[in-house]
Enzyme design. Structure first.
Site, short mmCIF file in Angstrom:
data_model
loop_
_atom_site.label_atom_id
_atom_site.label_comp_id
_atom_site.label_asym_id
_atom_site.label_seq_id
_atom_site.Cartn_x
_atom_site.Cartn_y
_atom_site.Cartn_z
CG HIS A 247 -36.44 -37.97 -63.56
ND1 HIS A 247 -36.18 -38.84 -63.32
CD2 HIS A 247 -35.52 -37.37 -64.52
CE1 HIS A 247 -35.63 -39.43 -64.19
NE2 HIS A 247 -35.20 -38.64 -65.19
CG HIS B 112 -34.70 -34.54 -67.74
ND1 HIS B 112 -33.83 -34.24 -67.53
CD2 HIS B 112 -35.37 -35.59 -68.14
CE1 HIS B 112 -33.51 -35.42 -67.28
NE2 HIS B 112 -34.13 -36.05 -67.57
#
Ligand code: 5GP
Length: 142
Positions: free
Chosen positions: A102, A104
Site C-alpha cells: 500500500h 500512504h
C-alpha cells in the site's frame, strides 16, 4: 515474502471489515487510514495479493501508481494541505505493519508534526467527515 490471506487489508478488500472507502476500480482500492498521521491520511492498494512492492506485477503497480496520483490530487484539494508525503514500507524491519502492498498519502500542514505511525485511532465521525470531503474532491476532479 509469502502472502497472508487474512491480513487486515485482504479482509477489507473482501468486505469482511469496514473502512472509510474513498475509491475503487478493477485493480485498486483506497480508504482512509484509521490511525492517521495527519488529517486526510489515505491508503491506496492494489487488489492483487502481494505483500511487498517487489511481489507486485507491473500491471498492478502501474494501476496503483495511477490511483495514488488521482487520490493525492483529491486529498490535497480536500484538505488544503500545501504538501503531501507519499510513503510505502516493505517488511516489518522497514516499518510495514500490514503485509499487503500500500501507498500512504499523508498531508503535511505548516507548523504541524506528523503523529506517530499506526498509533492512535481517529474519531470515527472525523473520519466520516473527511471521507465526504475527499470523495467530493474526487468527483470534482473527474
Ligand atoms: P504500514 O505500517 O503497513 O505501512 O501501514 C499500515 C497502515 O494501516 C497504518 O498507517 C495503520 O494506521 C493502518 N491500519 C491498520 N489497521 C487498519 C484498519 O483496520 N483500517 C484502516 N483503515 N487502516 C488500518
Amino acid at each position: 515474502m509469502s502472502y497472508d490471506n487474512n491480513n487486515v487489508f485482504a479482509r477489507i478488500l473482501r468486505g469482511e471489515l469496514p473502512c472509510q472507502k474513498l475509491y475503487e476500480d478493477d485493480a485498486t482500492f483506497a480508504f482512509l487510514d484509521i490511525m492517521p498521521q495527519s488529517d486526510g491520511h489515505s491508503l491506496v492498494l492494489p487488489k492483487e495479493p502481494a505483500a511487498v512492492l517487489a511481489d507486485l506485477s507491473p500491471a498492478a503497480l502501474q494501476a496503483t501508481m495511477l490511483t495514488t496520483q488521482k487520490l493525492a490530487r483529491a486529498v490535497q484539494q480536500a484538505t488544503g494541505a500545501p504538501g503531501l508525503r507519499i510513503a510505502q514500507f516493505n517488511g516489518a524491519v522497514a516499518g510495514q505493519t500490514v503485509p499487503h502492498v500500500h501507498f500512504h498519502i499523508i498531508p503535511c500542514y505548516p507548523q504541524q508534526e506528523l503523529r506517530a505511525h499506526a498509533r492512535e485511532s481517529a474519531d470515527p465521525a472525523a473520519l466520516a467527515a473527511m471521507r465526504e470531503k475527499v470523495v467530493a474532491a474526487l468527483a470534482a476532479l473527474g
